[in-house]
Design a protein around this motif. Structure first.
Motif, PDB file in Angstrom:
ATOM      1  N   THR A   1     -47.094 149.324 -24.472  1.00 33.75           N
ATOM      2  CA  THR A   1     -45.712 149.272 -23.985  1.00 33.75           C
ATOM      3  C   THR A   1     -45.477 148.181 -22.945  1.00 33.75           C
ATOM      4  O   THR A   1     -44.321 147.871 -22.654  1.00 33.75           O
ATOM      5  N   SER A   2     -46.538 147.583 -22.400  1.00 32.32           N
ATOM      6  CA  SER A   2     -46.374 146.497 -21.433  1.00 32.32           C
ATOM      7  C   SER A   2     -46.798 145.141 -21.980  1.00 32.32           C
ATOM      8  O   SER A   2     -46.206 144.121 -21.638  1.00 32.32           O
ATOM      9  N   ILE A   3     -47.819 145.101 -22.823  1.00 28.96           N
ATOM     10  CA  ILE A   3     -48.352 143.833 -23.326  1.00 28.96           C
ATOM     11  C   ILE A   3     -47.847 143.537 -24.739  1.00 28.96           C
ATOM     12  O   ILE A   3     -47.261 142.484 -25.006  1.00 28.96           O
ATOM     13  N   VAL A   4     -48.048 144.469 -25.647  1.00 27.62           N
ATOM     14  CA  VAL A   4     -47.738 144.240 -27.064  1.00 27.62           C
ATOM     15  C   VAL A   4     -46.265 143.910 -27.326  1.00 27.62           C
ATOM     16  O   VAL A   4     -45.973 143.039 -28.164  1.00 27.62           O
ATOM     17  N   PRO A   5     -45.275 144.544 -26.643  1.00 29.16           N
ATOM     18  CA  PRO A   5     -43.874 144.199 -26.943  1.00 29.16           C
ATOM     19  C   PRO A   5     -43.534 142.724 -26.749  1.00 29.16           C
ATOM     20  O   PRO A   5     -42.603 142.217 -27.390  1.00 29.16           O
ATOM     21  N   SER A   6     -44.268 142.024 -25.919  1.00 29.49           N
ATOM     22  CA  SER A   6     -44.044 140.586 -25.738  1.00 29.49           C
ATOM     23  C   SER A   6     -44.755 139.767 -26.802  1.00 29.49           C
ATOM     24  O   SER A   6     -44.306 138.672 -27.162  1.00 29.49           O
ATOM     25  N   LEU A   7     -45.862 140.279 -27.320  1.00 27.60           N
ATOM     26  CA  LEU A   7     -46.673 139.519 -28.276  1.00 27.60           C
ATOM     27  C   LEU A   7     -46.103 139.535 -29.683  1.00 27.60           C
ATOM     28  O   LEU A   7     -46.347 138.612 -30.459  1.00 27.60           O
ATOM     29  N   ILE A   8     -45.353 140.584 -30.041  1.00 23.78           N
ATOM     30  CA  ILE A   8     -44.867 140.708 -31.421  1.00 23.78           C
ATOM     31  C   ILE A   8     -43.591 139.918 -31.662  1.00 23.78           C
ATOM     32  O   ILE A   8     -43.101 139.870 -32.793  1.00 23.78           O
ATOM     33  N   LEU A   9     -43.044 139.279 -30.637  1.00 26.73           N
ATOM     34  CA  LEU A   9     -41.801 138.530 -30.792  1.00 26.73           C
ATOM     35  C   LEU A   9     -42.042 137.239 -31.577  1.00 26.73           C
ATOM     36  O   LEU A   9     -43.094 136.609 -31.448  1.00 26.73           O
ATOM     37  N   ARG A  10     -41.057 136.851 -32.375  1.00 28.06           N
ATOM     38  CA  ARG A  10     -41.190 135.655 -33.198  1.00 28.06           C
ATOM     39  C   ARG A  10     -41.444 134.424 -32.333  1.00 28.06           C
ATOM     40  O   ARG A  10     -40.768 134.197 -31.338  1.00 28.06           O
ATOM     41  N   GLY A  11     -42.430 133.669 -32.698  1.00 34.23           N
ATOM     42  CA  GLY A  11     -42.786 132.449 -31.986  1.00 34.23           C
ATOM     43  C   GLY A  11     -43.988 132.601 -31.081  1.00 34.23           C
ATOM     44  O   GLY A  11     -44.715 131.630 -30.835  1.00 34.23           O
ATOM     45  N   VAL A  12     -44.228 133.814 -30.575  1.00 31.03           N
ATOM     46  CA  VAL A  12     -45.311 134.015 -29.620  1.00 31.03           C
ATOM     47  C   VAL A  12     -46.674 133.916 -30.298  1.00 31.03           C
ATOM     48  O   VAL A  12     -47.589 133.247 -29.814  1.00 31.03           O
ATOM     49  N   GLY A  13     -46.822 134.581 -31.447  1.00 32.12           N
ATOM     50  CA  GLY A  13     -48.112 134.591 -32.126  1.00 32.12           C
ATOM     51  C   GLY A  13     -48.582 133.198 -32.518  1.00 32.12           C
ATOM     52  O   GLY A  13     -49.750 132.844 -32.336  1.00 32.12           O
TER      53      GLY A  13
END
Length: 478
Positions: A326-338
């Motif tokens: 809930t703190s790390i993964v929600p930012s990583l799954i956004l388009r462009g981040v990966g």
């Protein structure tokens, strides 16, 4: 001290509370490397006073952004700066839990008749008060017989950020204003993972095919978790009753028609520190996190362009301590981040492992190991690049791909810490550094020692100075 032109920066993915304890660590590393520092913060929090702001005004969950900005107020031990100390207290202040007492104190604050204003200069006081009066006016405008704003335990900083966002119609402008008032240095940025005036909620899918909606319900629910079942299965229906839905439909608030009843409930009371980290285990492991629209359908959101810009010029990325899903993964799954994280141009991709497991990384009978934390990060980054749901190609990544997203793991050792199989990780090309920690009286887990963690990060990022190896032997095991 400004950064030299073209200096490659450090990007830290984190939530609010836990990672606030490491702000001085990242500050020291930034100063030694003389480079920009960016914190990427999710906006999907719907617990505490944020739940009431979202209910009445809509908009992103800004509690973690506010707490990081206030934590970044500079401390100068050589000068007595009473105004900065007063501003820190002011924006961290919470109103009483009692509803009536909270409303009365709020009126004292906006009328400038409260001790919190002491030591804040007239110019800043009137600027802050004007924004608080904006949000107070908006609260009065939205007052209905069926819906009144509940000031219980409300954060003054959260109310200020909401008022600034409503006044400017821009989350980024609101953050800029609070950053300026808090004197946050220009070389350090706090970036919302999504730049939006709208609310964005997350949902967790579990290994038993059930799912949980809303960050608060996933991470630290006030009541037993409400498990939902896919409509395509023969499993029992969701437990949300018709009467509950009808009750919420009678309340006039900011939620658009069709909003899930589970997201309309207030979550003013909850605890992030249960008696034991796994006292309320999830029925199965979390397998995936995704964003949903107000009707519960999965959506794929783009990352804040400023986040992608920071990643494009980063020499190192740090996945900080905190709630993994809930703190790390929600930012990583956004388009462009990966795609940005997969770039070999970023030399160091460092996971600072939590000192213990929690509700999200249990259950207690089968707690996450280091390899599970790494896998969650890698699969989230791969999910960011997929056309549909899931990781690349709709399947979980093979372990041989983990090294594209995590190159180093820094961890503690001792009772209660996640198990680390160094050989297993090194076989995947992931280096491990063990840091000696310290136990704090009254806490059941080990904390990172700040000096040791600074040295671990600098060794990982390639900083070499005379005496470093001697210090490293005292604090690290590489």
């Amino acid at each position: 001290m400004s950064s030299p032109p073209g200096a490659q920066g450090i990007v830290v993915f984190s939530g609010g509370s836990a990672a606030n304890n490491l702000v001085d660590v990242f500050k020291t590393v930034r100063e030694n490397k003389k480079c920009p520092l960016s914190y990427v913060i999710p906006i999907s929090d719907n617990g505490g006073s944020s739940s009431e702001l979202i209910r009445v005004f809509g908009g992103p969950g800004i509690g973690d952004v506010r707490s990081r900005l206030v934590r970044l107020i500079p401390d100068d031990p050589d000068h007595d700066d009473s105004e900065k100390a007063a501003i820190k207290v002011f924006f961290n202040h919470r109103l009483p839990k009692d509803r009536l007492a909270a409303k009365q104190e709020w009126l004292q604050i906006i009328e400038a008749d409260h001790a919190l204003w002491a030591n804040i200069s007239t110019a800043k006081k009137e600027l802050i008060r004007s924004i608080l009066n904006v949000v107070n006016y908006e609260i009065l405008q939205r007052l209905r017989p069926s819906s009144a704003f509940d000031f219980s335990s409300a954060s003054i900083g959260n109310l200020f950020l909401t008022g600034a966002r409503l006044f400017t119609n821009s989350l980024e402008s609101a953050i800029y204003l609070l950053s300026s008032i808090c004197s946050v240095p220009s070389h350090t940025s706090v970036l919302p993972a999504i730049s939006s005036n709208f609310t964005h909620h997350i949902r967790a899918g579990l290994a038993d095919s059930t799912f949980i909606t809303g960050q608060n319900a996933i991470s630290h629910p006030s009541h037993p978790s409400h498990l939902e079942y896919p409509s395509t299965t023969s499993s029992p229906p969701t437990s949300t009753s018709t009467s509950e839905t009808e009750y919420h439909d009678t309340i006039e608030d900011a939620n658009p028609p069709g909003s899930l009843p589970t997201l309309r409930k207030p979550y003013l009371t909850f605890s992030k520190t249960p008696p034991t980290p796994t006292s309320d285990d999830l029925p199965a492991r979390i397998t995936r996190i995704w964003y949903i629209n107000p009707y519960g359908q999965e959506i794929r959101l783009a990352a804040n362009p400023r986040v992608l810009s920071a990643l494009s010029s980063a020499q190192a990325v740090v996945y900080s301590i905190g709630s993994l899903y809930t703190s790390i993964v929600p930012s990583l799954i956004l388009r462009g981040v990966g795609a940005a994280l997969a770039s070999p141009r970023i030399r160091c991709k460092i996971l600072v492992l939590n000192s213990t497991v929690d509700r999200e990384t249990g259950p207690s009978s089968r707690p996450f190991r280091a390899i599970d934390f790494v896998g969650a990060v890698a699969n989230a980054a791969a999910q960011s690049q997929s056309v549909g749901g899931g990781a690349e190609g709709g399947k979980e990544l093979g372990r041989e791909e983990y090294g594209r997203y995590v190159t180093h793991v820094i961890h503690l050792a001792g009772e209660g810490t996640p198990e680390v199989d160094r050989g297993e990780l090194q076989g995947l090309g992931i280096e491990c550094l063990r840091v000696y920690g310290r136990r704090v009286e009254g806490e059941g887990w080990v904390r990172y020692d700040e000096k040791a963690l600074v040295q671990a990060l600098e060794v990982t990022m390639g900083r070499r100075e005379r005496g470093m190896e001697r210090l490293r032997r005292n604090t690290l095991e590489g």
